[in-house]
Design a protein around this motif. Structure first.
Motif, mmCIF file in Angstrom:
data_model
loop_
_atom_site.group_PDB
_atom_site.id
_atom_site.type_symbol
_atom_site.label_atom_id
_atom_site.label_comp_id
_atom_site.label_asym_id
_atom_site.label_seq_id
_atom_site.Cartn_x
_atom_site.Cartn_y
_atom_site.Cartn_z
ATOM 1 N N THR A 217 5.481 12.255 -7.966
ATOM 2 C CA THR A 217 6.024 13.366 -8.744
ATOM 3 C C THR A 217 6.314 12.935 -10.180
ATOM 4 N N SER A 218 6.908 11.774 -10.353
ATOM 5 C CA SER A 218 7.216 11.272 -11.701
ATOM 6 C C SER A 218 5.948 11.054 -12.511
ATOM 7 N N ALA A 219 4.926 10.505 -11.875
ATOM 8 C CA ALA A 219 3.672 10.242 -12.578
ATOM 9 C C ALA A 219 2.993 11.541 -13.011
ATOM 10 N N VAL A 220 2.986 12.532 -12.131
ATOM 11 C CA VAL A 220 2.377 13.826 -12.463
ATOM 12 C C VAL A 220 3.138 14.490 -13.602
ATOM 13 N N HIS A 221 4.451 14.456 -13.548
ATOM 14 C CA HIS A 221 5.256 15.076 -14.601
ATOM 15 C C HIS A 221 5.065 14.355 -15.941
ATOM 16 N N ALA A 222 4.983 13.030 -15.933
ATOM 17 C CA ALA A 222 4.780 12.284 -17.177
ATOM 18 C C ALA A 222 3.421 12.621 -17.794
ATOM 19 N N THR B 111 3.085 5.185 -15.320
ATOM 20 C CA THR B 111 4.305 5.705 -14.708
ATOM 21 C C THR B 111 4.289 5.455 -13.202
ATOM 22 N N PHE B 112 3.146 5.716 -12.578
ATOM 23 C CA PHE B 112 3.007 5.517 -11.140
ATOM 24 C C PHE B 112 3.295 4.064 -10.771
ATOM 25 N N LEU B 113 2.632 3.137 -11.462
ATOM 26 C CA LEU B 113 2.797 1.719 -11.133
ATOM 27 C C LEU B 113 4.221 1.229 -11.394
ATOM 28 N N ALA B 114 4.812 1.661 -12.501
ATOM 29 C CA ALA B 114 6.169 1.221 -12.829
ATOM 30 C C ALA B 114 7.156 1.658 -11.744
ATOM 31 N N HIS B 115 7.062 2.915 -11.322
ATOM 32 C CA HIS B 115 7.993 3.410 -10.308
ATOM 33 C C HIS B 115 7.702 2.820 -8.929
ATOM 34 N N TRP B 116 6.422 2.633 -8.639
ATOM 35 C CA TRP B 116 6.037 2.056 -7.339
ATOM 36 C C TRP B 116 6.539 0.622 -7.238
ATOM 37 N N LEU B 117 6.359 -0.150 -8.316
ATOM 38 C CA LEU B 117 6.820 -1.535 -8.311
ATOM 39 C C LEU B 117 8.343 -1.635 -8.280
ATOM 40 N N ASP B 118 9.022 -0.589 -8.740
ATOM 41 C CA ASP B 118 10.489 -0.545 -8.649
ATOM 42 C C ASP B 118 10.955 -0.197 -7.240
ATOM 43 N N GLY B 119 10.009 0.142 -6.351
ATOM 44 C CA GLY B 119 10.343 0.422 -4.968
ATOM 45 C C GLY B 119 10.846 1.826 -4.691
ATOM 46 N N LEU B 120 10.573 2.766 -5.598
ATOM 47 C CA LEU B 120 11.007 4.144 -5.379
ATOM 48 C C LEU B 120 10.198 4.776 -4.246
ATOM 49 N N PRO B 121 10.717 5.819 -3.626
ATOM 50 C CA PRO B 121 9.971 6.506 -2.555
ATOM 51 C C PRO B 121 8.644 7.073 -3.075
ATOM 52 N N SER B 122 7.643 7.070 -2.222
ATOM 53 C CA SER B 122 6.293 7.496 -2.614
ATOM 54 C C SER B 122 6.262 8.881 -3.243
ATOM 55 N N ARG B 123 6.996 9.818 -2.663
ATOM 56 C CA ARG B 123 6.999 11.180 -3.198
ATOM 57 C C ARG B 123 7.563 11.199 -4.618
ATOM 58 N N GLN B 124 8.623 10.442 -4.861
ATOM 59 C CA GLN B 124 9.220 10.374 -6.193
ATOM 60 C C GLN B 124 8.277 9.684 -7.183
ATOM 61 N N MET C 170 0.844 -1.177 0.000
ATOM 62 C CA MET C 170 0.000 0.000 0.000
ATOM 63 C C MET C 170 0.891 1.242 0.000
ATOM 64 N N VAL C 171 0.513 2.236 -0.782
ATOM 65 C CA VAL C 171 1.256 3.486 -0.862
ATOM 66 C C VAL C 171 0.829 4.378 0.284
ATOM 67 N N PRO C 172 1.785 4.902 1.071
ATOM 68 C CA PRO C 172 1.402 5.792 2.165
ATOM 69 C C PRO C 172 0.756 7.065 1.647
ATOM 70 N N ALA C 173 -0.147 7.619 2.441
ATOM 71 C CA ALA C 173 -0.836 8.853 2.055
ATOM 72 C C ALA C 173 0.147 10.011 2.029
ATOM 73 N N LEU C 174 -0.013 10.881 1.053
ATOM 74 C CA LEU C 174 0.796 12.092 0.952
ATOM 75 C C LEU C 174 -0.085 13.289 1.283
ATOM 76 N N PRO C 175 0.489 14.325 1.870
ATOM 77 C CA PRO C 175 -0.324 15.497 2.214
ATOM 78 C C PRO C 175 -0.829 16.212 0.967
ATOM 79 N N VAL C 176 -2.002 16.779 1.082
ATOM 80 C CA VAL C 176 -2.549 17.592 0.002
ATOM 81 C C VAL C 176 -1.914 18.968 0.120
ATOM 82 N N CYS C 177 -1.395 19.463 -0.973
ATOM 83 C CA CYS C 177 -0.665 20.735 -0.943
ATOM 84 C C CYS C 177 -1.495 21.833 -1.592
ATOM 85 N N CYS C 178 -2.256 22.529 -0.797
ATOM 86 C CA CYS C 178 -3.018 23.646 -1.336
ATOM 87 C C CYS C 178 -3.378 24.600 -0.203
#
Length: 77
Positions: free
Chosen positions: A54-59, A38-51, A1-9
């Motif tokens: 961020t990568s998925a949003v940028h893609a 992009t999200f799933l690929a990076h998550w399955l690679d074990g990258l940090p949640s914030r990264q 499970m991906v930990p929750a990230l704060p909403v930034c607004c």
């Protein structure tokens, strides 16, 4: 499970780093798929949640600026 990230607004919101790059939407078809893939690929690679996020949003944002896919004349309405 991906930990929750704060909403930034809003004022006083926690800083999540730079926002997504500015883009003029020329092609929105597939932006969600680009984000999800992009999200799933990076998550399955074990990258940090914030990264991962961020990568998925940028893609997805980069996809919005891509030239539209041409539709053959016989399929246009």
């Amino acid at each position: 499970m991906v930990p929750a990230l704060p909403v930034c607004c809003g004022a006083g919101a926690p800083s999540c780093g730079p926002g997504p790059p500015a883009a003029t939407a020329t092609e929105v078809t597939g932006a969600g798929d680009t984000f999800a893939g992009t999200f799933l690929a990076h998550w399955l690679d074990g990258l940090p949640s914030r990264q991962v996020l961020t990568s998925a949003v940028h893609a997805a944002t980069e996809h919005l600026g891509a030239p539209p896919v041409p539709i053959p004349a016989q399929f246009r309405s």
